[in-house]
Write a protein that holds these residues in place. Structure first.
Motif, PDB file in Angstrom:
ATOM      1  N   ILE A 106       0.878  -1.164   0.000  1.00  0.00           N
ATOM      2  CA  ILE A 106       0.000   0.000   0.000  1.00  0.00           C
ATOM      3  C   ILE A 106       0.915   1.212   0.000  1.00  0.00           C
ATOM      4  CG2 ILE A 106      -1.846   1.219   1.192  1.00  0.00           C
ATOM      5  CD1 ILE A 106      -2.419  -1.455   2.663  1.00  0.00           C
ATOM      6  N   ALA A 107       0.746   2.079  -0.979  1.00  0.00           N
ATOM      7  CA  ALA A 107       1.694   3.175  -1.172  1.00  0.00           C
ATOM      8  C   ALA A 107       1.153   4.512  -0.679  1.00  0.00           C
ATOM      9  CB  ALA A 107       2.044   3.286  -2.654  1.00  0.00           C
ATOM     10  N   ALA A 108       2.086   5.428  -0.441  1.00  0.00           N
ATOM     11  CA  ALA A 108       1.772   6.816  -0.095  1.00  0.00           C
ATOM     12  C   ALA A 108       0.951   6.924   1.187  1.00  0.00           C
ATOM     13  CB  ALA A 108       1.058   7.506  -1.250  1.00  0.00           C
ATOM     14  N   VAL A 109       1.299   6.118   2.165  1.00  0.00           N
ATOM     15  CA  VAL A 109       0.645   6.217   3.477  1.00  0.00           C
ATOM     16  C   VAL A 109       1.457   7.231   4.294  1.00  0.00           C
ATOM     17  CG1 VAL A 109      -0.123   4.957   5.513  1.00  0.00           C
ATOM     18  CG2 VAL A 109      -0.114   3.824   3.273  1.00  0.00           C
ATOM     19  N   ASP A 110       1.060   8.490   4.213  1.00  0.00           N
ATOM     20  CA  ASP A 110       1.876   9.578   4.745  1.00  0.00           C
ATOM     21  C   ASP A 110       1.267  10.286   5.948  1.00  0.00           C
ATOM     22  OD1 ASP A 110       3.931   9.233   2.872  1.00  0.00           O
ATOM     23  OD2 ASP A 110       2.837  10.386   1.370  1.00  0.00           O
ATOM     24  N   LYS A 111       0.070   9.893   6.333  1.00  0.00           N
ATOM     25  CA  LYS A 111      -0.572  10.476   7.507  1.00  0.00           C
ATOM     26  C   LYS A 111      -1.104   9.352   8.395  1.00  0.00           C
ATOM     27  CE  LYS A 111      -2.187  14.505   4.874  1.00  0.00           C
ATOM     28  NZ  LYS A 111      -3.386  15.268   4.432  1.00  0.00           N
ATOM     29  N   GLN A 112      -1.170   9.625   9.680  1.00  0.00           N
ATOM     30  CA  GLN A 112      -1.737   8.633  10.588  1.00  0.00           C
ATOM     31  C   GLN A 112      -3.171   8.304  10.191  1.00  0.00           C
ATOM     32  OE1 GLN A 112      -0.155   6.905  12.842  1.00  0.00           O
ATOM     33  NE2 GLN A 112      -1.975   5.788  13.531  1.00  0.00           N
ATOM     34  N   GLU A 113      -3.885   9.293   9.702  1.00  0.00           N
ATOM     35  CA  GLU A 113      -5.256   9.077   9.239  1.00  0.00           C
ATOM     36  C   GLU A 113      -5.281   8.084   8.077  1.00  0.00           C
ATOM     37  OE1 GLU A 113      -8.973  11.604   7.230  1.00  0.00           O
ATOM     38  OE2 GLU A 113      -7.128  12.611   7.845  1.00  0.00           O
ATOM     39  N   ASP A 114      -4.318   8.218   7.155  1.00  0.00           N
ATOM     40  CA  ASP A 114      -4.231   7.279   6.031  1.00  0.00           C
ATOM     41  C   ASP A 114      -4.000   5.861   6.538  1.00  0.00           C
ATOM     42  OD1 ASP A 114      -4.468   9.377   4.218  1.00  0.00           O
ATOM     43  OD2 ASP A 114      -2.294   9.642   4.054  1.00  0.00           O
ATOM     44  N   LEU A 115      -3.104   5.725   7.501  1.00  0.00           N
ATOM     45  CA  LEU A 115      -2.802   4.407   8.060  1.00  0.00           C
ATOM     46  C   LEU A 115      -4.044   3.787   8.685  1.00  0.00           C
ATOM     47  CD1 LEU A 115      -0.766   2.194   8.816  1.00  0.00           C
ATOM     48  CD2 LEU A 115      -0.233   3.527  10.880  1.00  0.00           C
ATOM     49  N   GLU A 116      -4.785   4.570   9.424  1.00  0.00           N
ATOM     50  CA  GLU A 116      -5.987   4.052  10.069  1.00  0.00           C
ATOM     51  C   GLU A 116      -7.028   3.629   9.049  1.00  0.00           C
ATOM     52  OE1 GLU A 116      -7.070   7.218  12.674  1.00  0.00           O
ATOM     53  OE2 GLU A 116      -5.363   6.884  14.032  1.00  0.00           O
ATOM     54  N   ILE A 117      -7.130   4.357   7.954  1.00  0.00           N
ATOM     55  CA  ILE A 117      -8.099   4.012   6.908  1.00  0.00           C
ATOM     56  C   ILE A 117      -7.740   2.688   6.252  1.00  0.00           C
ATOM     57  CG2 ILE A 117      -8.945   4.660   4.616  1.00  0.00           C
ATOM     58  CD1 ILE A 117      -8.793   7.593   5.554  1.00  0.00           C
ATOM     59  N   VAL A 118      -6.485   2.536   5.835  1.00  0.00           N
ATOM     60  CA  VAL A 118      -6.117   1.320   5.100  1.00  0.00           C
ATOM     61  C   VAL A 118      -6.081   0.099   6.010  1.00  0.00           C
ATOM     62  CG1 VAL A 118      -4.842   2.628   3.371  1.00  0.00           C
ATOM     63  CG2 VAL A 118      -3.607   1.675   5.340  1.00  0.00           C
ATOM     64  N   MET A 119      -5.916   0.296   7.309  1.00  0.00           N
ATOM     65  CA  MET A 119      -5.875  -0.815   8.244  1.00  0.00           C
ATOM     66  C   MET A 119      -7.253  -1.167   8.814  1.00  0.00           C
ATOM     67  SD  MET A 119      -2.901  -2.092   8.492  1.00  0.00           S
ATOM     68  CE  MET A 119      -1.122  -1.882   8.591  1.00  0.00           C
ATOM     69  N   SER A 120      -8.249  -0.366   8.550  1.00  0.00           N
ATOM     70  CA  SER A 120      -9.581  -0.591   9.098  1.00  0.00           C
ATOM     71  C   SER A 120     -10.300  -1.718   8.356  1.00  0.00           C
ATOM     72  CB  SER A 120     -10.391   0.692   8.993  1.00  0.00           C
ATOM     73  OG  SER A 120     -10.626   1.019   7.625  1.00  0.00           O
ATOM     74  N   PRO A 121     -11.378  -2.279   8.925  1.00  0.00           N
ATOM     75  CA  PRO A 121     -12.169  -3.274   8.201  1.00  0.00           C
ATOM     76  C   PRO A 121     -12.625  -2.715   6.853  1.00  0.00           C
ATOM     77  CG  PRO A 121     -12.810  -3.219  10.501  1.00  0.00           C
ATOM     78  CD  PRO A 121     -11.877  -2.053  10.296  1.00  0.00           C
ATOM     79  N   GLY A 122     -12.397  -3.476   5.800  1.00  0.00           N
ATOM     80  CA  GLY A 122     -12.733  -3.006   4.459  1.00  0.00           C
ATOM     81  C   GLY A 122     -11.664  -2.139   3.836  1.00  0.00           C
ATOM     82  N   GLY A 123     -10.552  -1.927   4.571  1.00  0.00           N
ATOM     83  CA  GLY A 123      -9.457  -1.126   4.050  1.00  0.00           C
ATOM     84  C   GLY A 123      -8.538  -1.917   3.141  1.00  0.00           C
ATOM     85  N   ALA A 124      -7.586  -1.231   2.529  1.00  0.00           N
ATOM     86  CA  ALA A 124      -6.716  -1.850   1.535  1.00  0.00           C
ATOM     87  C   ALA A 124      -5.942  -3.045   2.092  1.00  0.00           C
ATOM     88  CB  ALA A 124      -5.755  -0.812   0.963  1.00  0.00           C
ATOM     89  N   MET A 125      -5.526  -2.956   3.363  1.00  0.00           N
ATOM     90  CA  MET A 125      -4.766  -4.064   3.929  1.00  0.00           C
ATOM     91  C   MET A 125      -5.566  -5.354   3.908  1.00  0.00           C
ATOM     92  SD  MET A 125      -1.995  -5.283   5.113  1.00  0.00           S
ATOM     93  CE  MET A 125      -0.999  -3.809   5.361  1.00  0.00           C
ATOM     94  N   GLU A 126      -6.838  -5.257   4.140  1.00  0.00           N
ATOM     95  CA  GLU A 126      -7.706  -6.433   4.081  1.00  0.00           C
ATOM     96  C   GLU A 126      -7.662  -7.053   2.682  1.00  0.00           C
ATOM     97  OE1 GLU A 126     -12.408  -6.721   4.064  1.00  0.00           O
ATOM     98  OE2 GLU A 126     -11.657  -6.343   6.104  1.00  0.00           O
ATOM     99  N   GLY A 127      -7.686  -6.204   1.660  1.00  0.00           N
ATOM    100  CA  GLY A 127      -7.616  -6.701   0.291  1.00  0.00           C
ATOM    101  C   GLY A 127      -6.300  -7.387   0.001  1.00  0.00           C
ATOM    102  N   LEU A 128      -5.197  -6.819   0.495  1.00  0.00           N
ATOM    103  CA  LEU A 128      -3.884  -7.440   0.291  1.00  0.00           C
ATOM    104  C   LEU A 128      -3.798  -8.771   1.015  1.00  0.00           C
ATOM    105  CD1 LEU A 128      -3.225  -4.610  -0.843  1.00  0.00           C
ATOM    106  CD2 LEU A 128      -1.005  -4.765   0.302  1.00  0.00           C
ATOM    107  N   GLU A 129      -4.322  -8.830   2.211  1.00  0.00           N
ATOM    108  CA  GLU A 129      -4.271 -10.082   2.972  1.00  0.00           C
ATOM    109  C   GLU A 129      -5.120 -11.163   2.313  1.00  0.00           C
ATOM    110  OE1 GLU A 129      -3.355  -8.126   7.377  1.00  0.00           O
ATOM    111  OE2 GLU A 129      -5.418  -8.505   6.758  1.00  0.00           O
ATOM    112  N   GLN A 130      -6.224 -10.771   1.704  1.00  0.00           N
ATOM    113  CA  GLN A 130      -7.045 -11.732   0.962  1.00  0.00           C
ATOM    114  C   GLN A 130      -6.297 -12.243  -0.269  1.00  0.00           C
ATOM    115  OE1 GLN A 130     -10.482  -9.278   0.289  1.00  0.00           O
ATOM    116  NE2 GLN A 130     -11.490  -9.888   2.209  1.00  0.00           N
ATOM    117  N   ALA A 131      -5.627 -11.331  -0.964  1.00  0.00           N
ATOM    118  CA  ALA A 131      -4.851 -11.735  -2.141  1.00  0.00           C
ATOM    119  C   ALA A 131      -3.699 -12.646  -1.759  1.00  0.00           C
ATOM    120  CB  ALA A 131      -4.331 -10.491  -2.865  1.00  0.00           C
TER     121      ALA A 131
END
Length: 238
Positions: A106-131
């Motif tokens: 997951i690229a361009a995670v430059d704010k704590q808010e961005d990190l919280e979004i991508v790590m939340s349920p339904g966030g990008a990290m979930e998609g990567l972990e599924q892949a």
């Protein structure tokens, strides 16, 4: 060429790797010459990303997809949701002409808010972990320009490698991010080690990064001369 494990991924990567953020500005023939020269010189890690456009991944595929077993391949997305991230992974697989990616970030995670979004349920990290569970990607990473945010990502335990800016002028990652990543077994990848050749002499600035304890350093190398110059530093810096 020196090789070392990228964190605890099991990937034995060359200390010098191929970046690609400017590749779309070069022809297919130039890409083919440079990337094959890199592989022939012992480089075994190529990093690209969806933010660089279809044309970048397509140039890499045209250049070296026939040698896929000889290198680790990484890509990334700036999308924030799981669905969008899964779509981006599928697009990369298609354009890069491969059925798996060794690392996806997951690229361009430059704010704590961005990190919280991508790590939340339904966030990008979930998609990567599924892949990853589906075998489409081997490992999960994160990239950004704020070391303190990436340090927080490392603390989640869900990130296997981080990519960040580090060079002889910008040394902030040495304060926390690099030691923390090493402690947690998270791979360390550097971008802009020579700041697009602005840090001169290039040999000195690249050697500084390569001997700093990081796992691998990405350099944009788009000609035989650039590959040979950087490989010579990598082969003599230790």
């Amino acid at each position: 060429m020196r090789y070392q494990e990228l964190g605890k991924t099991g990937m034995q990567v060359s200390i010098l790797a191929c970046g690609s953020n400017a590749l779309r500005g070069y022809s297919y023939d130039e890409a083919k010459i440079a990337y094959n020269r890199a592989l022939d010189s012992g480089i075994n890690f190529i990093e690209t990303g969806r933010p660089y456009g279809d044309e970048t991944e397509d140039r890499i595929a045209e250049a070296v997809s026939h040698r896929r077993s000889e290198y680790y391949l990484a890509s990334k997305t700036v999308k924030k949701t799981a669905e969008e991230a899964r779509q981006e992974i599928d697009t990369s697989l298609q354009i890069l002409r491969t059925d798996y990616l060794d690392l996806y970030s997951i690229a361009a995670v430059d704010k704590q808010e961005d990190l919280e979004i991508v790590m939340s349920p339904g966030g990008a990290m979930e998609g990567l972990e599924q892949a990853k569970a589906q075998g489409k990607i081997g490992h999960v990473g994160m990239t950004g320009h704020r070391p303190e945010v990436l340090a927080n990502a490392v603390r989640t335990g869900r990130v296997e490698a981080v990519l960040f800016v580090f060079n002889m002028v910008y040394r902030e990652p040495l304060d926390e991010l690099i030691p923390l990543a090493k402690e947690r077994g998270v791979g360390t990848m550097v971008m802009r080690p020579i700041s697009h050749a602005e840090l001169k002499p290039v040999s000195k600035s690249l050697a500084y990064v390569l001997t700093s304890g990081i796992d691998t350093s990405l350099c944009g190398m788009y000609s035989i001369a650039e590959v040979d110059e950087n490989v010579a530093v990598a082969n003599t810096a230790f």
